[in-house]
Enzyme design. Sequence first.
Site: not given
Ligand SMILES: Nc1ncnc2c1ncn2[C@@H]1O[C@H](COP(=O)(O)OP(=O)(O)O)[C@@H](O)[C@H]1O
Ligand SMILES: [Mg+2]
Length: 225
Positions: A16, A36
């Site tokens: 995301t 999405k």
């Molecule tokens: N580059 C980053 N640095 C710090 N936290 C991150 C980073 N990328 C994602 N997160 C955190 O990790 C968690 C999962 O990220 P997300 O993008 O929602 O993953 P996915 O969509 O693959 O499930 C969220 O809480 C997000 O804020």
């Molecule tokens: Mg996601």
Amino acid sequence: MRGIFVTGTGTGVGKTVTCAALLSRFRLLSFVRYWKPIQTGIEDDDDTATVQRLSGCDPARVFDQGVRLPRPLSPHLSARLAGTTLSVQQIVEQSAPLTSGAAIVEGAGGLLVPLNDRELMIDLMHRLSLPVIIVSHSGLGTINHTLLSVEALRARQLAIAGVIMVGERNDENRLAIEHHGRVRVVGLLPQFADVTPGAVQAAARALDPQGLIERCLTIEGAART
Ligand SMILES: Nc1ncnc2c1ncn2[C@@H]1O[C@H](COP(=O)(O)OP(=O)(O)O)[C@@H](O)[C@H]1O
Ligand SMILES: [Mg+2]
């Protein structure tokens, strides 16, 4: 439909946040929208709202339609518990308004997540036929997870536009993935102390330095090589 399908080596890997960064990176391409198609756990997680907030883009740049299910579970299970069933066909039909533009489509979980008793996320990807971005962690364990995802995509003849790594820079892991997977790492998102719109948008500028993703968004069939 042009665009990319953003998958990952698993759930919580950073898909995301990566989608938000990509939407920000390509904010000047006004025909690009985030989508999405399947969101579970909608009571707590709304990736569409997160992408809009972190990217700082106009609400018109997110396509807020799709299957929205309670309970943060695999789509097949969230659907079953909600007394409904999902199908690739039903989701493909919802993509109709995007056909004239380009989309950054975010999956749910990884590639082999079930949608129902017969179909997996990768079957939806196959039908949409978009080049794929694999989001993976930069740290220990990522080589195996990323190469497994690469193999699964190749087994279905899906084009891989590239890998985006999330976390501390790790050149050895990047090189191993590029070498053994015969893929390109097209970006690194650093580990943010705070995931803020400003941090995501600043990091977004360094993504896709060679313009490989941009080609997928602007040219139909760009990654099918
Ligand atoms: N580059 C980053 N640095 C710090 N936290 C991150 C980073 N990328 C994602 N997160 C955190 O990790 C968690 C999962 O990220 P997300 O993008 O929602 O993953 P996915 O969509 O693959 O499930 C969220 O809480 C997000 O804020
Ligand atoms: Mg996601």
